[in-house]
Design a protein around this motif. Structure first.
Motif, PDB file in Angstrom:
ATOM      1  N   ILE A  67       9.996  -3.352  14.308  1.00 18.71           N
ATOM      2  CA  ILE A  67       9.359  -4.648  14.451  1.00 18.71           C
ATOM      3  C   ILE A  67      10.360  -5.638  15.022  1.00 18.71           C
ATOM      4  CG2 ILE A  67       8.188  -6.283  13.245  1.00 18.71           C
ATOM      5  CD1 ILE A  67       6.621  -3.659  13.856  1.00 18.71           C
ATOM      6  N   GLU A 109       5.349  -3.377  21.687  1.00 22.48           N
ATOM      7  CA  GLU A 109       4.949  -4.906  22.096  1.00 22.48           C
ATOM      8  C   GLU A 109       6.321  -5.237  22.938  1.00 22.48           C
ATOM      9  OE1 GLU A 109       3.252  -4.390  18.027  1.00 22.48           O
ATOM     10  OE2 GLU A 109       5.213  -4.193  18.941  1.00 22.48           O
ATOM     11  N   GLY A 113      -2.250   0.917  11.587  1.00 23.62           N
ATOM     12  CA  GLY A 113      -2.545  -0.202  12.366  1.00 23.62           C
ATOM     13  C   GLY A 113      -2.886   0.189  13.736  1.00 23.62           C
ATOM     14  N   ARG A 114      -2.955  -0.459  14.718  1.00 20.61           N
ATOM     15  CA  ARG A 114      -3.257  -0.210  16.143  1.00 20.61           C
ATOM     16  C   ARG A 114      -2.610   0.912  16.447  1.00 20.61           C
ATOM     17  NH1 ARG A 114      -3.303  -6.396  16.446  1.00 20.61           N
ATOM     18  NH2 ARG A 114      -1.227  -6.054  16.978  1.00 20.61           N
ATOM     19  N   GLY A 134       4.140  -2.068   9.964  1.00 20.74           N
ATOM     20  CA  GLY A 134       4.633  -3.171  10.773  1.00 20.74           C
ATOM     21  C   GLY A 134       5.159  -4.039  10.010  1.00 20.74           C
ATOM     22  N   GLY A 139      -0.638   3.126  15.149  1.00 19.19           N
ATOM     23  CA  GLY A 139      -1.138   4.194  14.388  1.00 19.19           C
ATOM     24  C   GLY A 139      -2.314   4.857  14.608  1.00 19.19           C
ATOM     25  N   ILE A 192      -1.900   2.688   2.862  1.00 16.14           N
ATOM     26  CA  ILE A 192      -2.063   2.085   1.677  1.00 16.14           C
ATOM     27  C   ILE A 192      -3.293   1.410   1.404  1.00 16.14           C
ATOM     28  CG2 ILE A 192      -1.047  -0.125   1.960  1.00 16.14           C
ATOM     29  CD1 ILE A 192       0.952   0.370  -0.473  1.00 16.14           C
ATOM     30  N   GLU A 193      -4.099   0.971   2.453  1.00 20.05           N
ATOM     31  CA  GLU A 193      -5.317   0.329   2.260  1.00 20.05           C
ATOM     32  C   GLU A 193      -6.490   1.305   2.361  1.00 20.05           C
ATOM     33  OE1 GLU A 193      -5.744  -2.896   2.051  1.00 20.05           O
ATOM     34  OE2 GLU A 193      -3.508  -3.586   1.883  1.00 20.05           O
ATOM     35  N   ALA A 253       8.910  -1.349   3.392  1.00 19.02           N
ATOM     36  CA  ALA A 253       8.204  -0.104   3.220  1.00 19.02           C
ATOM     37  C   ALA A 253       8.356   0.684   4.387  1.00 19.02           C
ATOM     38  CB  ALA A 253       6.516  -0.562   3.162  1.00 19.02           C
ATOM     39  N   LYS A 274       8.184   3.040  14.379  1.00 20.37           N
ATOM     40  CA  LYS A 274       7.896   1.799  15.254  1.00 20.37           C
ATOM     41  C   LYS A 274       8.943   0.914  14.602  1.00 20.37           C
ATOM     42  CE  LYS A 274       4.427  -1.458  15.680  1.00 20.37           C
ATOM     43  NZ  LYS A 274       2.996  -1.978  15.934  1.00 20.37           N
ATOM     44  N   PRO A 301      -8.283   1.286   6.859  1.00 19.70           N
ATOM     45  CA  PRO A 301      -8.171   1.997   7.882  1.00 19.70           C
ATOM     46  C   PRO A 301      -8.279   3.405   7.816  1.00 19.70           C
ATOM     47  CG  PRO A 301      -6.291   0.501   7.074  1.00 19.70           C
ATOM     48  CD  PRO A 301      -7.625   0.397   6.364  1.00 19.70           C
ATOM     49  N   SER A 327       4.299   4.092  11.149  1.00 22.07           N
ATOM     50  CA  SER A 327       3.986   2.973  12.061  1.00 22.07           C
ATOM     51  C   SER A 327       3.701   1.680  11.126  1.00 22.07           C
ATOM     52  CB  SER A 327       2.749   3.284  13.133  1.00 22.07           C
ATOM     53  OG  SER A 327       2.330   1.942  13.558  1.00 22.07           O
ATOM     54  N   LEU A 347      -2.631   6.226   0.266  1.00 23.43           N
ATOM     55  CA  LEU A 347      -1.448   6.461  -0.392  1.00 23.43           C
ATOM     56  C   LEU A 347      -0.548   5.441  -0.041  1.00 23.43           C
ATOM     57  CD1 LEU A 347       0.874   8.280   0.962  1.00 23.43           C
ATOM     58  CD2 LEU A 347      -0.906  10.065   0.478  1.00 23.43           C
ATOM     59  N   ASP A 348       0.613   5.240  -1.089  1.00 19.16           N
ATOM     60  CA  ASP A 348       1.612   4.412  -0.897  1.00 19.16           C
ATOM     61  C   ASP A 348       2.735   5.401  -0.232  1.00 19.16           C
ATOM     62  OD1 ASP A 348       3.730   2.046  -2.485  1.00 19.16           O
ATOM     63  OD2 ASP A 348       3.988   2.892  -0.743  1.00 19.16           O
ATOM     64  N   ALA A 349       3.100   5.098   0.950  1.00 23.35           N
ATOM     65  CA  ALA A 349       3.954   6.159   1.418  1.00 23.35           C
ATOM     66  C   ALA A 349       5.364   5.962   1.207  1.00 23.35           C
ATOM     67  CB  ALA A 349       4.008   6.030   3.316  1.00 23.35           C
ATOM     68  N   THR A 350       5.718   4.865   0.291  1.00 23.77           N
ATOM     69  CA  THR A 350       7.103   4.925  -0.053  1.00 23.77           C
ATOM     70  C   THR A 350       7.436   5.707  -1.616  1.00 23.77           C
ATOM     71  OG1 THR A 350       6.323   3.076  -1.537  1.00 23.77           O
ATOM     72  CG2 THR A 350       7.542   2.483   0.752  1.00 23.77           C
TER      73      THR A 350
HETATM   74  N1  ATP Z   1       3.773   1.303   1.760  1.00 25.36           N
HETATM   75  C1  ATP Z   1       2.754   1.745   2.796  1.00 25.36           C
HETATM   76  N2  ATP Z   1       2.068   2.923   2.785  1.00 25.36           N
HETATM   77  C2  ATP Z   1       1.207   3.299   3.743  1.00 25.36           C
HETATM   78  N3  ATP Z   1       0.916   2.432   4.466  1.00 25.36           N
HETATM   79  C3  ATP Z   1       1.370   1.279   4.332  1.00 25.36           C
HETATM   80  C4  ATP Z   1       2.241   0.791   3.620  1.00 25.36           C
HETATM   81  N4  ATP Z   1       2.788  -0.482   4.220  1.00 25.36           N
HETATM   82  C5  ATP Z   1       2.056  -0.799   5.043  1.00 25.36           C
HETATM   83  N5  ATP Z   1       1.044   0.126   5.418  1.00 25.36           N
HETATM   84  C6  ATP Z   1       0.071   0.199   6.190  1.00 25.36           C
HETATM   85  O1  ATP Z   1       0.516   0.291   7.728  1.00 25.36           O
HETATM   86  C7  ATP Z   1      -0.479  -0.281   8.809  1.00 25.36           C
HETATM   87  C8  ATP Z   1       0.574  -0.973   9.820  1.00 25.36           C
HETATM   88  O2  ATP Z   1       1.110  -2.096   9.201  1.00 25.36           O
HETATM   89  P1  ATP Z   1       1.015  -3.547   9.849  1.00 25.36           P
HETATM   90  O3  ATP Z   1      -0.543  -3.873  10.288  1.00 25.36           O
HETATM   91  O4  ATP Z   1       1.815  -4.239   9.020  1.00 25.36           O
HETATM   92  O5  ATP Z   1       1.614  -3.230  11.192  1.00 25.36           O
HETATM   93  P2  ATP Z   1       1.562  -3.677  12.818  1.00 25.36           P
HETATM   94  O6  ATP Z   1       2.915  -3.471  13.435  1.00 25.36           O
HETATM   95  O7  ATP Z   1       0.890  -5.155  12.722  1.00 25.36           O
HETATM   96  O8  ATP Z   1       0.627  -2.724  13.293  1.00 25.36           O
HETATM   97  P3  ATP Z   1      -0.006  -2.571  14.750  1.00 25.36           P
HETATM   98  O9  ATP Z   1       0.725  -3.599  15.789  1.00 25.36           O
HETATM   99  O10 ATP Z   1       0.201  -1.226  14.927  1.00 25.36           O
HETATM  100  O11 ATP Z   1      -1.425  -3.032  14.537  1.00 25.36           O
HETATM  101  C9  ATP Z   1      -1.239  -1.055   7.871  1.00 25.36           C
HETATM  102  O12 ATP Z   1      -2.653  -0.379   8.225  1.00 25.36           O
HETATM  103  C10 ATP Z   1      -0.847  -1.096   6.362  1.00 25.36           C
HETATM  104  O13 ATP Z   1      -1.680  -1.146   5.523  1.00 25.36           O
END
Ligand code: ATP
Ligand code: ATP
Lengths: 214, 214
Positions: free
Chosen positions: B100, B120, B10-11, B74, B13, B32-33, B79, B98, B36, B72, B50-53
């Motif tokens: 939330i 934040e 995300g931002r 969010g 990370g 996971i997406e 997860a 991080k 990014p 990171s 990949l799915d980090a879980t």
């Molecule tokens: N199981 C997972 N494995 C890997 N990445 C994941 C998983 N679940 C969520 N993510 C990724 O984590 C990233 C950050 O998550 P998210 O956008 O929900 O957080 P955020 O706190 O809003 O981020 P930020 O404030 O840093 O932009 C997303 O790009 C999301 O795809």
């Protein structure tokens, strides 16, 4: 007493509104979704569900009369920019907005608002620096490339006097204070001797501090 | 050289991985997406979808061999917590995550990781303080309730010497340096006279600084 508005109750907006309200400031908050408004209504007297890009809705809620409005709309950059435009039209004096990308930040700068913040970026950079450099604890920008750093005192300084390590002439670094156990020694004298586990609060440029601790 | 992993781009990370890579650190990143991961592959050699879980996926990507991993994730608190558990199982020495919400932070603390960050929240509180108190420019925590503040010099101090305003005895505040136009005066002497538009870098407790500037 200044009056404040917070638009967009994500994490940043929530903590902003909360801190202002805890310090007895008058705050009006709004969000387009119902849940964030419910959550914030526990500690803020005026919170509304509305679309902040709608000028009439902003005016009815009283945003035009506020000294400072903080816009914290994240994922939807268009909504953030349209909201700022509406606030400018309403004549709000001070507008602070959270930027999501550097392009978003550049547009906000061009529109002419008071302050643009990048919360995630600022904190990520500071933490990355503490991970990269052993002994690096914190960093805060101060003026013209000089920042304030807290560092663990490098091993080669232990049992040396400040005038012996001569940071000012060798690295253009000034020692502001020393943290020793739970006490703070401010403006230490040149005769002060450094002991193990001292933390130094210093003022200098990042590249010189990197040289010092690597 | 330390090796790093960043999970969740995300931002926060993204800027974390970018700053580490810019300083020539070895970084492995994942999300996971797909988008990014594409964005980050421009400046990081090893980035995976990949799915980090999933413990097996983390191991195949090499996260178990890293010194420090930053999580990171969010919106999806589950997860984030599951990912931290997998990293602990893989034996990663330093984990930074991080948080939330404060509940999320408490769970992470209980699981026992090195550092929990609230990007934040930290920035929102600092900015709210600068909005509430006229003349308040920045605030950084230092030690036992003492913080470093940058303040605009209060009007009643102009043309006075430091030993006349006697901040140490009256407010338990020490002056670390003075910012005057574009130069910095470090460890100013007691005879120094304050001029209009000086910024003071001070060390003190928030409630005493509030008394000073209000
Ligand atoms: N199981 C997972 N494995 C890997 N990445 C994941 C998983 N679940 C969520 N993510 C990724 O984590 C990233 C950050 O998550 P998210 O956008 O929900 O957080 P955020 O706190 O809003 O981020 P930020 O404030 O840093 O932009 C997303 O790009 C999301 O795809
Ligand atoms: N047009 C709008 N009017 C009012 N509120 C809006 C509007 N569009 C989005 N919001 C609200 O702004 C809030 C913050 O947006 P979002 O969650 O996308 O940002 P974020 O940057 O991820 O937040 P944070 O990092 O502070 O949690 C959300 O609660 C969302 O409902």
């Amino acid at each position: 007493r200044k009056t404040f508005g917070v638009i967009g109750i994500g994490r940043f907006g929530l903590y902003m509104a909360k801190t202002l309200a805890e310090n007895k400031a008058e705050v009006i908050a709004c969000d387009i979704e119902e849940d964030p408004v419910k959550e914030i209504s526990d500690f803020i007297s005026k919170s509304y569900i509305l679309d902040a890009t709608n000028e009439k809705a902003l005016k009815e809620a009283g945003f035009h009369n506020l000294d400072t409005v903080i816009v914290s709309i994240g994922e939807n950059i268009e909504a953030s920019i349209l909201t700022v435009m509406q606030l400018l039209k309403l004549g709000v004096k001070e507008i602070i907005a959270k930027a999501i990308t550097s392009t978003h930040g550049m547009i906000l700068e061009k529109i002419g608002i008071s302050k643009i913040v990048y919360p995630e970026k600022n904190v990520a950079i500071r933490i990355a620096h503490t991970l990269l450099y052993e002994g690096f604890i914190d960093e805060t920008p101060f003026a013209n490339e000089y920042s304030i750093f807290e560092i663990k005192c490098p091993a080669q300084f232990i049992h040396k006097k400040l005038n012996e390590i001569d940071l000012r002439n060798k690295f253009d670094i000034s020692i502001l204070s020393i943290k020793r156990d739970s006490s703070i020694l401010v403006n230490p004298s040149a005769e002060e001797t450094i002991v193990e586990n001292d933390h130094l609060l210093i003022l200098g440029k990042l590249e010189n501090v990197k040289k010092l601790i690597t």
